[in-house]
Scaffold this motif. Sequence first.
Motif, short mmCIF file in Angstrom:
data_model
loop_
_atom_site.label_atom_id
_atom_site.label_comp_id
_atom_site.label_asym_id
_atom_site.label_seq_id
_atom_site.Cartn_x
_atom_site.Cartn_y
_atom_site.Cartn_z
N LEU A 1 0.82 -1.21 0.00
CA LEU A 1 0.00 0.00 0.00
C LEU A 1 0.85 1.26 0.00
O LEU A 1 1.91 1.30 0.63
CB LEU A 1 -0.90 0.02 1.24
CG LEU A 1 -1.98 -1.06 1.36
CD1 LEU A 1 -2.72 -0.90 2.67
CD2 LEU A 1 -2.95 -0.99 0.20
N ALA A 2 0.36 2.26 -0.71
CA ALA A 2 0.91 3.61 -0.63
C ALA A 2 -0.26 4.53 -0.28
O ALA A 2 -1.32 4.47 -0.91
CB ALA A 2 1.54 4.03 -1.95
N TYR A 3 -0.08 5.36 0.73
CA TYR A 3 -1.18 6.19 1.24
C TYR A 3 -0.78 7.67 1.19
O TYR A 3 0.22 8.08 1.79
CB TYR A 3 -1.52 5.79 2.68
CG TYR A 3 -2.65 6.57 3.30
CD1 TYR A 3 -3.95 6.44 2.82
CD2 TYR A 3 -2.43 7.44 4.36
CE1 TYR A 3 -4.99 7.15 3.39
CE2 TYR A 3 -3.46 8.15 4.94
CZ TYR A 3 -4.75 8.01 4.46
OH TYR A 3 -5.79 8.71 5.01
N GLU B 1 6.40 6.63 -1.12
CA GLU B 1 5.52 5.70 -0.40
C GLU B 1 5.84 4.25 -0.76
O GLU B 1 5.79 3.37 0.11
CB GLU B 1 4.05 6.01 -0.72
CG GLU B 1 3.52 7.25 -0.06
CD GLU B 1 3.39 7.09 1.45
OE1 GLU B 1 2.90 6.05 1.90
OE2 GLU B 1 3.83 8.02 2.16
N PHE B 2 6.13 3.98 -2.02
CA PHE B 2 6.45 2.62 -2.44
C PHE B 2 7.94 2.28 -2.25
O PHE B 2 8.35 1.15 -2.50
CB PHE B 2 6.08 2.41 -3.92
CG PHE B 2 4.61 2.18 -4.15
CD1 PHE B 2 3.94 1.17 -3.48
CD2 PHE B 2 3.91 2.96 -5.06
CE1 PHE B 2 2.58 0.95 -3.69
CE2 PHE B 2 2.56 2.74 -5.29
CZ PHE B 2 1.89 1.74 -4.60
N ASN C 1 0.79 -7.19 -5.68
CA ASN C 1 -0.09 -6.12 -6.14
C ASN C 1 0.27 -4.82 -5.44
O ASN C 1 0.73 -4.83 -4.30
CB ASN C 1 -1.56 -6.46 -5.84
CG ASN C 1 -2.05 -7.63 -6.65
OD1 ASN C 1 -1.43 -8.02 -7.64
ND2 ASN C 1 -3.16 -8.22 -6.22
N ASN C 2 0.02 -3.72 -6.11
CA ASN C 2 0.30 -2.41 -5.54
C ASN C 2 -0.96 -1.56 -5.57
O ASN C 2 -1.63 -1.44 -6.61
CB ASN C 2 1.41 -1.71 -6.33
CG ASN C 2 2.75 -2.38 -6.13
OD1 ASN C 2 3.46 -2.12 -5.16
ND2 ASN C 2 3.12 -3.29 -7.04
N VAL C 3 -1.28 -0.99 -4.41
CA VAL C 3 -2.51 -0.21 -4.25
C VAL C 3 -2.13 1.19 -3.77
O VAL C 3 -1.46 1.34 -2.73
CB VAL C 3 -3.47 -0.87 -3.25
CG1 VAL C 3 -4.74 -0.04 -3.11
CG2 VAL C 3 -3.81 -2.29 -3.67
N LEU C 4 -2.55 2.18 -4.51
CA LEU C 4 -2.33 3.58 -4.15
C LEU C 4 -3.63 4.16 -3.62
O LEU C 4 -4.65 4.16 -4.31
CB LEU C 4 -1.85 4.38 -5.37
CG LEU C 4 -1.77 5.90 -5.20
CD1 LEU C 4 -0.77 6.29 -4.12
CD2 LEU C 4 -1.43 6.56 -6.54
N ILE C 5 -3.62 4.63 -2.38
CA ILE C 5 -4.80 5.22 -1.75
C ILE C 5 -4.58 6.72 -1.63
O ILE C 5 -3.57 7.17 -1.07
CB ILE C 5 -5.05 4.62 -0.36
CG1 ILE C 5 -5.22 3.10 -0.45
CG2 ILE C 5 -6.29 5.24 0.29
CD1 ILE C 5 -5.29 2.42 0.91
N LYS D 1 -4.40 -4.69 -14.69
CA LYS D 1 -3.59 -3.49 -14.59
C LYS D 1 -2.65 -3.64 -13.40
O LYS D 1 -2.98 -4.31 -12.42
CB LYS D 1 -4.48 -2.26 -14.43
CG LYS D 1 -5.30 -1.96 -15.69
CD LYS D 1 -6.09 -0.69 -15.54
CE LYS D 1 -6.86 -0.38 -16.82
NZ LYS D 1 -5.96 -0.11 -17.96
N LEU D 2 -1.51 -3.01 -13.47
CA LEU D 2 -0.48 -3.23 -12.46
C LEU D 2 -0.58 -2.27 -11.28
O LEU D 2 0.14 -2.44 -10.30
CB LEU D 2 0.91 -3.13 -13.10
CG LEU D 2 1.19 -4.12 -14.24
CD1 LEU D 2 2.64 -4.07 -14.64
CD2 LEU D 2 0.80 -5.55 -13.83
N LEU D 3 -1.44 -1.28 -11.37
CA LEU D 3 -1.61 -0.34 -10.26
C LEU D 3 -3.10 -0.14 -9.99
O LEU D 3 -3.87 0.19 -10.89
CB LEU D 3 -0.96 1.01 -10.57
CG LEU D 3 -1.07 2.07 -9.47
CD1 LEU D 3 -0.36 1.62 -8.20
CD2 LEU D 3 -0.51 3.41 -9.95
#
Length: 522
Positions: A73-75, A93-94, A124-128, A155-157
């Motif tokens: 996660l990136a917040y 963040e990442f 998986n990478n999740v941007l919040i 999709k990768l993001l």
Amino acid sequence: MYTQFFNLTQSPFSIAPDPRYLYMSERHREALAHLLYGVGSGGGFVLLTGEIGAGKTTVCRCFMEQVPKHCKLAYIFNPKLSVEELLSSICDEFGIAQDGPASVKTHVDAINGYLLASHAQACNNVLIIDEAQNLSGEVLEQLRLLTNLETSERKLLQIILIGQPELRTMLARPELEQLAQRVIARYHLGALAQREVGNYIAHRLAVAGGGAQTPFPQRLLAQIHRISKGVPRRINLLCDRALLGAYVENKHQVTRNILRQAGAEVFDHAASKSGARWPRALLGVMAGALIGGAAFWFAAPMLVRGASGPAPIAAIAQHSTQGSADLHALAALWGATLPAGEPCQQAIKLDLRCHLGKGGLAELRLLDRPALLTGRADSTSSEGAALLTGLSATQATLRIAGKQQRIALADLSARYADEFVTLWRAPSSWRNTMALGERGPDVDALAGRLAHWDGMAAVAQNHRFDAALQARLRAFQSSQQLNVDGVAGPKTLIRLVRQGGAAEPRLLNLNSPNVNTIGAKK
């Protein structure tokens, strides 16, 4: 200050987004389910909106504690940034290392390289992005471009946008249509209903170490809801100040006068002291403005009203006899045995109606009813129709040719089309439309259900469908993410019955493999 006086271990009404205090109302459960669904859906954007203080950030924190281990996660909580500043924040963040002088291109190249390497490791990478209504159009377009990196499968993001209602208005602009089309899940978190306020307060007191004796008597709940408008943060501010007032007066229970004074101190004095309700017509207009065009977010369903011929079975079951059998099985969940003949026509004799919907998982979650799905024409699966009986955040429970199985939601979307048929119980006096000024049993039934929803006293009979009643209907539709048209159609009546707690077949949050539990009242 007052915690020892009320035998509490900590303050129960802090406005900090502590996930321990998250009260999982029906709306919050659905909001969390949308976020969890988005993580496993193959990328794109997920949109969570809500009023100020509705609990968006708290739901987000709860979601962050439940993401799978393979997700990183990136917040970002302060998105008032330029394109280059946002990209730099994403890299930070990442933990993405960058070579060369900082620029938009070097940031994007570094992010793309990181996402490809992460995908190779099955991560998986999740941007919040919180407070996303502060994003500029230029930044939103750059976020869309970041989601262009994809494989043949996903999709990768994954990007989750959390913001106030104006975020939906922003994404409805023509220049952001490409981004809007990549939103795979949307949810608007509304305020708590009056009947939920007591449970919300009791939950927070229990987490804070409170016992069975509550300092907020049942008779005050309607007043708390009226002053706070059902917004969790406003409830926290009001109850915190009320407990302080009770402590100062050495009383172990809050009184009406203490609550009124607390409201006057925390909110607008006149509105809190008078306790007067806003006109229903004004509530309807405001709610309609906040919803910002619900028809844009949810595909408008096709309504099957009564004797509409064999279209529902043809659409859902691809003209198969199995589809007809599944509709009989669907009726059985309602305790009904359909006579011989076209099922949707025969269901009318039992006060049941077929409803042909089109909107996929979002629509199914909204209606919360078992439904008959049709297989996609391009699917590699050989099933024609399937009876959907359960839907959790990650799985669906299906009955195919009489046999039950569970599949992942991603597989469900790949194998079955967005169209479905469900049943709903129509009042015997139900009419397709009600004109202003009309009276009748259906108008009385509608007024009674709306009175149960908004806590107003209702005359037992001889209601008139006037502008005030229609405004209340629009306010309800807005609160339920329905098309705010002032028409008591099937979807509106389904939600009204659901809000009333009727023991009808339900769909959401079924964890037991026993399909018979569907008919149980939540």
